[in-house]
Design a protein around this motif. Structure first.
Motif, PDB file in Angstrom:
ATOM      1  N   TYR A   1      27.440  47.976  26.618  1.00  0.00           N
ATOM      2  CA  TYR A   1      26.429  48.441  25.660  1.00  0.00           C
ATOM      3  C   TYR A   1      26.474  47.511  24.459  1.00  0.00           C
TER       4      TYR A   1
ATOM      5  N   TYR B   1      24.229  46.007  20.582  1.00  0.00           N
ATOM      6  CA  TYR B   1      23.265  46.146  19.499  1.00  0.00           C
ATOM      7  C   TYR B   1      22.639  44.779  19.269  1.00  0.00           C
TER       8      TYR B   1
ATOM      9  N   MET C   1      39.064  46.757  26.417  1.00  0.00           N
ATOM     10  CA  MET C   1      37.701  46.625  25.931  1.00  0.00           C
ATOM     11  C   MET C   1      37.479  45.292  25.227  1.00  0.00           C
TER      12      MET C   1
ATOM     13  N   TYR D   1      35.163  43.526  22.587  1.00  0.00           N
ATOM     14  CA  TYR D   1      34.229  43.820  21.507  1.00  0.00           C
ATOM     15  C   TYR D   1      33.881  42.486  20.836  1.00  0.00           C
TER      16      TYR D   1
ATOM     17  N   ASP E   1      31.474  40.679  17.968  1.00  0.00           N
ATOM     18  CA  ASP E   1      30.448  40.532  16.931  1.00  0.00           C
ATOM     19  C   ASP E   1      30.663  39.164  16.296  1.00  0.00           C
TER      20      ASP E   1
ATOM     21  N   LYS F   1      33.838  37.351  15.438  1.00  0.00           N
ATOM     22  CA  LYS F   1      34.710  36.932  16.549  1.00  0.00           C
ATOM     23  C   LYS F   1      33.945  35.931  17.418  1.00  0.00           C
TER      24      LYS F   1
ATOM     25  N   ASP G   1      23.912  39.460  13.639  1.00  0.00           N
ATOM     26  CA  ASP G   1      24.098  40.905  13.460  1.00  0.00           C
ATOM     27  C   ASP G   1      24.233  41.628  14.811  1.00  0.00           C
TER      28      ASP G   1
ATOM     29  N   VAL H   1      26.059  42.874  18.465  1.00  0.00           N
ATOM     30  CA  VAL H   1      27.348  43.395  18.926  1.00  0.00           C
ATOM     31  C   VAL H   1      27.273  43.582  20.438  1.00  0.00           C
TER      32      VAL H   1
ATOM     33  N   SER I   1      28.430  55.356  24.410  1.00  0.00           N
ATOM     34  CA  SER I   1      29.637  54.742  24.984  1.00  0.00           C
ATOM     35  C   SER I   1      30.308  55.654  26.003  1.00  0.00           C
TER      36      SER I   1
ATOM     37  N   MET J   1      24.487  56.960  18.120  1.00  0.00           N
ATOM     38  CA  MET J   1      24.986  55.726  18.743  1.00  0.00           C
ATOM     39  C   MET J   1      25.279  54.687  17.649  1.00  0.00           C
TER      40      MET J   1
ATOM     41  N   ARG K   1      28.438  51.342  17.424  1.00  0.00           N
ATOM     42  CA  ARG K   1      28.252  49.916  17.729  1.00  0.00           C
ATOM     43  C   ARG K   1      27.560  49.166  16.602  1.00  0.00           C
ATOM     44  N   GLU K   2      26.973  49.897  15.650  1.00  0.00           N
ATOM     45  CA  GLU K   2      26.202  49.259  14.574  1.00  0.00           C
ATOM     46  C   GLU K   2      26.986  49.081  13.275  1.00  0.00           C
TER      47      GLU K   2
ATOM     48  N   TYR L   1      29.249  47.030  12.328  1.00  0.00           N
ATOM     49  CA  TYR L   1      29.345  45.654  11.836  1.00  0.00           C
ATOM     50  C   TYR L   1      28.056  45.217  11.123  1.00  0.00           C
ATOM     51  N   PRO L   2      26.898  45.281  11.813  1.00  0.00           N
ATOM     52  CA  PRO L   2      25.683  44.871  11.094  1.00  0.00           C
ATOM     53  C   PRO L   2      25.380  45.725   9.863  1.00  0.00           C
TER      54      PRO L   2
ATOM     55  N   VAL M   1      34.219  42.060   6.956  1.00  0.00           N
ATOM     56  CA  VAL M   1      34.009  43.250   7.801  1.00  0.00           C
ATOM     57  C   VAL M   1      34.800  43.073   9.099  1.00  0.00           C
ATOM     58  N   ASN M   2      35.605  44.076   9.412  1.00  0.00           N
ATOM     59  CA  ASN M   2      36.376  44.038  10.652  1.00  0.00           C
ATOM     60  C   ASN M   2      36.191  45.356  11.404  1.00  0.00           C
ATOM     61  N   VAL M   3      35.673  45.258  12.618  1.00  0.00           N
ATOM     62  CA  VAL M   3      35.440  46.465  13.420  1.00  0.00           C
ATOM     63  C   VAL M   3      36.449  46.511  14.563  1.00  0.00           C
TER      64      VAL M   3
ATOM     65  N   PRO N   1      37.273  48.795  17.891  1.00  0.00           N
ATOM     66  CA  PRO N   1      36.915  49.932  18.744  1.00  0.00           C
ATOM     67  C   PRO N   1      38.164  50.721  19.142  1.00  0.00           C
TER      68      PRO N   1
ATOM     69  N   MET O   1      39.065  53.254  21.980  1.00  0.00           N
ATOM     70  CA  MET O   1      38.555  53.878  23.197  1.00  0.00           C
ATOM     71  C   MET O   1      39.430  55.034  23.645  1.00  0.00           C
TER      72      MET O   1
ATOM     73  N   THR P   1      34.127  55.798  23.224  1.00  0.00           N
ATOM     74  CA  THR P   1      34.668  54.878  22.227  1.00  0.00           C
ATOM     75  C   THR P   1      34.219  55.221  20.806  1.00  0.00           C
TER      76      THR P   1
ATOM     77  N   PHE Q   1      34.465  53.797  16.783  1.00  0.00           N
ATOM     78  CA  PHE Q   1      34.548  52.504  16.113  1.00  0.00           C
ATOM     79  C   PHE Q   1      35.064  52.715  14.690  1.00  0.00           C
TER      80      PHE Q   1
END
Lengths: 267, 267
Positions: free
Chosen positions: A148, A150, A198, A200, A202, A205, A253, A255, B146, B175, B178-179, B181-182, B192-194, B196, B198, B259, B261
């Motif tokens: 999945y 974005y 997983m 991930y 963006d 990375k 932007d 993901v 997810s 949902m 997943r967004e 980060y943007p 910015v550090n995302v 996940p 799970m 998952t 985030f």
């Protein structure tokens, strides 16, 4: 099974599979190392994309890597030779008709193999008889239903569905990752442990965006363009939109998420 | 926004949110601890399901927990009092009209809040003005897109889609995980550090099957039965099949994946 195989048999695929292996080495393989002197069977080594890592992580184990395709094995031999690896021997063999004595191996390793089989539980049951009592099996598979992203565009899901459908038509299952636990339990293994891995990606990375989203996943989907169109699974316009939508997830932007599953179990 | 809120306002939901918080504490919160003396704003604390963990992990920080709902705050006060926690003060406030001076906080923490807002980027931008330069924001959200599972039944996807649709109708976005980060980049945050987080539940992990698949996720979907039927999103038969299919994933050979985030960013 051979005719149904949807990736692995052409030059671009060979490169893609090596790109994938490099990007995912730590994620998938960092916790796989077998003891000195142990006998390992790598079942379904393909072009040797994982064999190099397997051999390097267990330099004092003796690895036998088999594949049903002599063409793939030839590439695997080249891959391994170019890395000066000495603890791997290759052999052409069919998982369903193995030329080994029962209980020949301490451990068996399979990566991206079960997804191509119409009878994965049978394969696991057969492989079990070649493991010494107390030995283990390690299985790694992806799951295309775990993708999945974005922006969440419908056309991107449509092109992914083409791969799922093609693999299903060929008797395989590209959503097998989530099934590793029931498959191993059903095949009589003990202490089954599944660990999701997983990906991930963006734009913070960039190595994952390049190495996985673009050069592994989207490249794989681009590789099924002709088969998908020929099979009437999608029209060309939607296919192009889907590929564009996958590339869109690699922008600043965007993901992208995907999960591999790694299972270990005791014989 | 208040009318659109699809969970959190009844007794069963209060219990479910506490069950969820206990099961997920390590997964979501183990790496959140703020220094002694730092001022933290928890924006949108709801019934305090995460407040207790937040306060225990940062016992020497001063936490201000706000929520728009006085009813929720009353429960949050009870939750915190029953745990003998002394470093939290509660205050009724709207994220979009905060009664604080600019740059009042060292860090801001939000958990399961943005999913309910029609303008999450605006909320993040406003919150940014209340963080001291160099301070951070921590955001945790789920992503209902997810969720995948074995057996993979269509009806289960249909009931999950009801929650996605209901939340969308209310202006929210279930949902949104997943967004993150943007959203944070768009709102002007740096670094910015995302990450996940799970959830993987099969029968070798009974505490996750009970605590997450049954008592958190499926309970949440069961909680939208009436709203989904009333909104005409699904018929009763399919809804029942969907719930049954979700419970089916908790049986001996079932698997459930979801998952969350977690994002951190610097102001």
């Amino acid at each position: 099974m051979k005719n149904a195989y949807v990736h692995g048999y052409d030059q671009r695929e060979n490169i893609r599979l090596k790109d994938q292996a490099v990007t995912l080495v730590d994620l998938l393989h960092s916790d796989t190392a077998f003891p000195a002197g142990s006998c390992i069977l790598e079942a379904g080594c393909g072009v040797g994309a994982q064999t190099v890592t397997l051999a390097k992580k267990s330099p004092d184990a003796e690895i036998t890597s088999i594949d049903i395709s002599e063409t793939s094995l030839e590439k695997a031999r080249q891959n391994v030779a170019s890395e000066k690896i000495a603890n791997v021997s290759f052999q052409q063999a069919d998982i369903f008709d193995l030329p080994f004595a029962p209980h020949s191996f301490d451990h068996i390793f399979l990566c991206f193999v079960l997804e191509h089989l119409s009878n994965p539980a049978e394969a696991l049951t057969i492989l079990k008889s070649f493991i010494k009592p107390g030995g283990t099996i390690t299985v790694i598979e992806g799951d295309h239903g775990s993708a999945y992203f974005y922006p969440n565009r419908k056309a991107a899901h449509s092109v992914i569905q083409c791969l799922i459908d093609l693999q299903k038509k060929g008797g395989g299952n590209s959503m097998i990752g989530r099934e590793l636990y029931p498959l191993l339990v059903k095949s009589g293994y003990q202490s089954v442990n599944v660990s999701p891995r997983m990906v991930y990606a963006d734009s913070s990375k960039p190595e994952m965006v390049e190495g996985f989203t673009k050069n592994t996943f989207t490249a794989m989907i681009e590789g099924i363009r002709e088969s998908s169109l020929n099979a009437g699974l999608i029209n060309e316009k939607t296919f192009n939109q889907g590929i564009k939508a996958l590339y869109r997830t690699t922008e600043h932007d965007g993901v992208f998420c995907y999960t591999f599953f790694k299972a270990t179990a005791v014989c």
